[in-house]
Write an enzyme that holds these catalytic residues in place. Structure first.
Site, short mmCIF file in Angstrom:
data_model
loop_
_atom_site.label_atom_id
_atom_site.label_comp_id
_atom_site.label_asym_id
_atom_site.label_seq_id
_atom_site.Cartn_x
_atom_site.Cartn_y
_atom_site.Cartn_z
N ASP A 107 0.85 -1.20 0.00
CA ASP A 107 0.00 0.00 0.00
C ASP A 107 0.88 1.25 0.00
O ASP A 107 2.03 1.20 0.43
CB ASP A 107 -0.84 0.09 1.29
CG ASP A 107 -1.75 -1.08 1.44
OD1 ASP A 107 -2.10 -1.71 0.44
OD2 ASP A 107 -2.11 -1.36 2.60
N1 URA Z 1 -1.09 -5.82 4.09
C1 URA Z 1 -1.53 -4.55 4.09
O1 URA Z 1 -2.53 -4.24 4.73
N2 URA Z 1 -0.85 -3.64 3.37
C2 URA Z 1 0.24 -3.94 2.65
O2 URA Z 1 0.82 -3.06 2.01
C3 URA Z 1 0.69 -5.25 2.67
C4 URA Z 1 0.01 -6.18 3.39
#
Ligand code: URA
Length: 235
Positions: A107
């Site tokens: 993310d």
């Molecule tokens: N889980 C999440 O919530 N975000 C990420 O970037 C990776 C795994």
């Protein structure tokens, strides 16, 4: 111009793993300048004509494979190009001439280990849903889940897109958890923790299969070592 062992030239151009390239050579599937090659033969990609049955011809233009580990900072999107012109992880690896892609996604606000490569076959294997590649995340949370919440995470928890596989969860201190999962659903760790009333304040991936982030500074990248590449190829 360098003379190198055939299997090294082939593996570095993405034909297959070095071991598989040796098998291809040993089984007579590789020719150099029209003659069937033997294991141990050397060649020069710039001047020799190397052909591999079922694959094609290697030329000096066949791109060399690159494998990078990036310590992704917050604020960068994991995509090759962003419609909204936000900074992307590729902005952090500008000096690499090959066209590389991130393997999977973190993310925008997640930090830590991101693999980038132009090895499409490896990318497919790592992202295949049947793969069991472990991903380890360190999460800072507003409050720790209750013991019952921790049990839910360890057993598998129901999210709106279905049950998660059981996670390994360790409480690191009064605001940090270490979670090991092998699925790769959207915002999975954040949603798993939200389901047990813990809000993620900071999320960092510290391990991907055999790769460990170690002390790589945030925003920096490095090439994987040959041992790391070999470990990935074995997955
Ligand atoms: N889980 C999440 O919530 N975000 C990420 O970037 C990776 C795994």
């Amino acid at each position: 111009m360098t003379v190198e062992r055939l299997q090294k030239i082939m593996a570095s151009r993405g034909v297959a793993s070095r071991r598989r390239c040796e098998e291809l050579i040993a089984s007579g599937k590789v020719k150099v300048n029209g003659l069937v090659a033997s294991l141990g033969d050397r060649a020069q990609v710039e001047t020799d004509r190397i052909t591999i049955e079922g694959w094609g011809e290697l030329s000096p233009d066949t791109p060399t494979l690159v494998y990078l580990m990036l310590n992704k900072p917050r604020g960068y999107v994991t995509t090759v190009r962003d419609q909204r012109e936000r900074p992307t992880v590729l902005d952090l690896v500008r000096e690499i001439p090959q066209r590389i892609f991130p393997v999977g996604r973190l993310d925008r606000d997640t930090e830590g280990l991101l693999l980038l490569t132009n090895d499409g076959a490896l990318t497919q294997r790592l992202l295949h849903p049947s793969g069991m590649v472990q991903k380890v995340y360190l999460a800072r949370v507003d409050r720790l889940p209750t013991p019952q919440g921790l049990d839910y995470l360890r057993q598998g928890i129901c999210l709106e897109d279905g049950w998660t596989a059981p996670a390994q969860v360790q409480v690191v201190d009064d605001s940090h958890l270490r979670l090991t999962i092998h699925e790769g659903r959207k915002r999975q760790v954040r949603r798993m923790l939200a389901a047990v009333d813990s809000k993620v304040l900071n999320l960092e991936r510290v391990r991907l299969g055999p790769l460990r982030l170690g002390k790589l500074p945030r925003g920096s990248f490095r090439h994987l070592t040959p041992l790391e590449v070999a470990a990935l190829q074995k997955l």
